[in-house]
Scaffold this motif. Structure first.
Motif, short mmCIF file in Angstrom:
data_model
loop_
_atom_site.label_atom_id
_atom_site.label_comp_id
_atom_site.label_asym_id
_atom_site.label_seq_id
_atom_site.Cartn_x
_atom_site.Cartn_y
_atom_site.Cartn_z
N GLY A 177 0.83 -1.20 0.00
CA GLY A 177 0.00 0.00 0.00
C GLY A 177 0.86 1.25 0.00
O GLY A 177 2.08 1.20 -0.22
N HIS A 228 -4.66 6.61 7.47
CA HIS A 228 -4.63 7.78 6.60
C HIS A 228 -5.99 8.04 5.93
O HIS A 228 -6.51 9.16 5.96
N THR A 271 -3.29 -1.50 -2.46
CA THR A 271 -4.49 -0.96 -1.80
C THR A 271 -5.20 -0.03 -2.78
O THR A 271 -4.58 0.49 -3.73
N1 LIG Z 1 3.09 9.55 -1.73
C1 LIG Z 1 1.88 10.00 -1.91
O1 LIG Z 1 1.62 10.75 -2.86
C2 LIG Z 1 0.79 9.58 -0.98
C3 LIG Z 1 -0.55 9.90 -1.27
C4 LIG Z 1 -1.54 9.44 -0.41
C5 LIG Z 1 -1.20 8.70 0.71
N2 LIG Z 1 0.10 8.41 0.97
C6 LIG Z 1 0.48 7.62 2.16
O2 LIG Z 1 -0.05 6.31 2.03
C7 LIG Z 1 -0.15 5.74 3.34
C8 LIG Z 1 -1.43 4.95 3.45
O3 LIG Z 1 -1.40 3.92 2.53
P1 LIG Z 1 -2.56 2.83 2.40
O4 LIG Z 1 -3.85 3.39 2.79
O5 LIG Z 1 -2.39 2.27 1.04
O6 LIG Z 1 -2.26 1.77 3.53
P2 LIG Z 1 -1.03 0.89 4.02
O7 LIG Z 1 0.07 0.82 3.02
O8 LIG Z 1 -0.67 1.43 5.36
O9 LIG Z 1 -1.72 -0.55 4.12
C9 LIG Z 1 -2.82 -0.72 4.94
C10 LIG Z 1 -2.98 -2.17 5.35
O10 LIG Z 1 -3.46 -2.95 4.25
C11 LIG Z 1 -2.69 -4.15 4.12
N3 LIG Z 1 -2.75 -4.50 2.70
C12 LIG Z 1 -2.25 -3.80 1.66
N4 LIG Z 1 -2.60 -4.37 0.50
C13 LIG Z 1 -3.33 -5.46 0.79
C14 LIG Z 1 -3.98 -6.44 0.00
N5 LIG Z 1 -4.02 -6.38 -1.34
N6 LIG Z 1 -4.62 -7.44 0.65
C15 LIG Z 1 -4.65 -7.50 2.02
N7 LIG Z 1 -4.07 -6.58 2.80
C16 LIG Z 1 -3.41 -5.57 2.20
C17 LIG Z 1 -1.34 -3.78 4.68
O11 LIG Z 1 -0.64 -4.91 5.13
C18 LIG Z 1 -1.70 -2.83 5.80
O12 LIG Z 1 -1.98 -3.56 6.96
C19 LIG Z 1 -0.07 6.88 4.31
O13 LIG Z 1 1.15 6.86 5.02
C20 LIG Z 1 -0.12 8.12 3.43
O14 LIG Z 1 0.61 9.20 3.97
C21 LIG Z 1 1.09 8.83 0.14
#
Ligand SMILES: NC(=O)c1ccc[n+]([C@@H]2O[C@H](COP(=O)([O-])OP(=O)(O)OC[C@H]3O[C@@H](n4cnc5c(N)ncnc54)[C@H](O)[C@@H]3O)[C@@H](O)[C@H]2O)c1
Length: 474
Positions: free
Chosen positions: A244, A389, A270
């Motif tokens: 994710g 987030h 994700t």
């Molecule tokens: N760089 C950027 O432009 C940008 C933009 C938006 C958000 N973000 C960042 O992204 C982060 C949040 O990311 P997120 O919401 O994707 O969550 P995450 O990466 O924290 O993952 C959330 C949970 O989902 C699980 N998971 C992921 N994929 C899965 C799948 N296919 N099947 C089962 N479980 C799965 C992971 O193990 C984790 O427990 C924040 O830190 C935020 O600041 C960055």
């Protein structure tokens, strides 16, 4: 491996494919100049293409090749619509490989004939000849194309190196540019679910495999230090990040800094990652005092989005991702949240790609993507990153819409945000930490209306504090 940021977008395809129309639209979305080669030849020669053609096809092809060469030599990345016949020239094909992301606008021969017959195009007069020419050129277009597009969103995605397709994970080896070895870096939970398939897909290219703690815990300096120490990559090798937004943020930061930068590929798993976090090259780590306080811009060589991977995502995470879909829809002024999932992912990914290509280092229009995020980051920090987030973004959007005086029904209906229990003073301190302040006002991204973001809107501090307080329970 060079970055998609440095490449032209070259549109190829048969007569009637729509290169000029789509090219103009894409150039506008990317904030780039548009060069329509047929029009360029007419401008330079002072004559229309049918007249030039009437003097002999060979002479016309010389003009066409010359125009393609000068357009592809430009240093500023441009959107270029090539004439239908350019592809028959080998030197042009070589230059396309070196300097451009080449996108084929697909049109079948019947549709192409329907659109062009009866016009003034010299090669669209006789149907049999037209069809024979199509059959000859079609394989050349396909061989030269980096990807195929049916609309402007597809072209924008290709321009950013973003590939969206159910089943894309299986094609990972072909989608990771070059042939060098890769280090696969995966979220620990995701590694257990999709890691084997990713490794299988990459086959012999996997040089090493690394797991990061699941979720937000990956975004810490100590996790990155461990990864720096483990990696054994040359500068032409690539890092592939599977997980994710937390994984892509952390692994991307490592890719940006290891050996002063190695190419990397994001494979978001994700919804939030597929519509937002994995696109555009912003990477980040958290510090105890604030979210994303350390980071770098490092555009991925390729972003591989397989909406099929979302089938294993827990409902809570899917819901969290919907917050960025709603944000994107509000910024685009379209109800993107109503679309079926794969199309929703494609449209949101294209929106983010276009904004980021236009402003890769966030000096202007890209700041719009922070809509609601000032509040979100404050809540995440004050909860020691226990509030995910996406949930924080839902609340942040609510606050932003209220400050704009706009209806918040979409956020309420789609996201149903619930106030969170965090320390009010800590949240307020976190909010103030990274915001420009002047004369008792804070600068936020707001909306004048859906689709019309207002960057740098000045809001009195007490109004911002009240809006933040309304998101906190107890
Ligand atoms: N760089 C950027 O432009 C940008 C933009 C938006 C958000 N973000 C960042 O992204 C982060 C949040 O990311 P997120 O919401 O994707 O969550 P995450 O990466 O924290 O993952 C959330 C949970 O989902 C699980 N998971 C992921 N994929 C899965 C799948 N296919 N099947 C089962 N479980 C799965 C992971 O193990 C984790 O427990 C924040 O830190 C935020 O600041 C960055």
């Amino acid at each position: 491996l060079d970055s998609p940021l440095d490449r032209h977008v070259a549109l190829i395809g048969f007569m009637g494919a729509g290169k000029s129309t789509l090219g103009r639209e894409v150039a506008k979305r990317l904030g780039r100049e548009f060069v329509d080669l047929d029009r360029e030849i007419e401008r330079q020669s002072g004559e229309r293409v049918p007249q030039l053609f009437a003097r002999g096809e060979t002479a016309f092809r010389v003009l066409e090749t010359g125009a393609a060469r000068s357009a592809l030599r430009r240093t500023e990345p441009t959107v270029i619509a090539l004439g239908g016949g350019s592809i028959e020239d080998e030197a042009t094909r070589t230059r396309l490989r070196e300097r451009a992301v080449t996108v084929l606008l697909d049109v079948d021969v019947d549709e192409a004939w329907r659109r062009t017959r009866g016009g003034d195009r010299p090669l669209a007069r006789d149907e049999q000849d037209f069809r024979a020419l199509y059959a000859r050129r079609d394989p050349l277009y396909r061989a030269a194309a980096d990807s195929t597009a049916r609309d402007a969103d597809d072209v924008v995605l290709a321009a950013g190196g973003v590939h969206v397709r159910v089943g894309a994970l299986e094609q990972l080896a072909a989608l990771v540019p070059g042939e060098a070895p890769v280090a696969l870096v995966a979220d620990a939970r995701v590694a257990g679910i999709h890691g084997a398939e990713a490794q299988l897909a990459l086959g012999g290219r996997v040089a090493s495999m690394h797991e990061l703690p699941a979720g937000e815990a990956a975004k810490s300096p100590s996790v990155c230090e461990r990864l720096w120490r483990e990696l054994r990559l040359d500068r032409d090798a690539a890092l592939v990040a599977l997980g994710g937004g937390s994984t892509t943020d952390a692994a991307g930061f490592v890719a940006a800094t290891y050996l002063r930068g190695v190419p990397w590929v994001t494979v978001p798993t994700t919804l939030l990652g597929q519509v937002d976090a994995a696109i555009g090259g912003k990477t980040a780590l958290n510090l105890p005092g604030g979210k994303n306080l350390v980071g770098a811009f490092h555009w991925p060589a390729r972003t591989v989005i397989d909406p099929g991977l979302l089938s294993t995502l827990p409902a809570r995470e899917l819901h969290a991702g919907l917050a960025e879909v709603v944000k994107t829809g509000l910024l685009a002024g379209e109800s993107l949240w109503e679309l079926p999932r794969p199309e929703q992912v494609r449209r949101c990914a294209a929106f983010k790609t276009a904004v980021c290509l236009q402003d890769p280092y966030e000096r202007g229009p890209r700041t719009a993507l922070n809509l609601g995020h000032t509040f979100a980051h404050a809540l995440e920090t004050a909860s020691d990153y226990r509030v995910p987030h996406g949930e924080a973004v839902s609340l942040g959007l609510l606050a932003a819409l209220r400050l704009c005086g706009l209806e918040d029904d979409v956020v309420q209906e789609q996201l149903r945000p619930k106030p969170v229990r965090v320390d009010r003073d800590r949240a307020w301190a976190a909010l103030q930490r990274d915001k420009k302040r002047a004369a008792g006002e804070l600068r936020l991204v707001l909306l004048d209306a859906p689709g019309k973001p207002r960057l740098d809107a000045a809001v009195p501090e007490d109004e911002v504090r009240n809006a933040l307080d309304a998101l906190i329970a107890g």
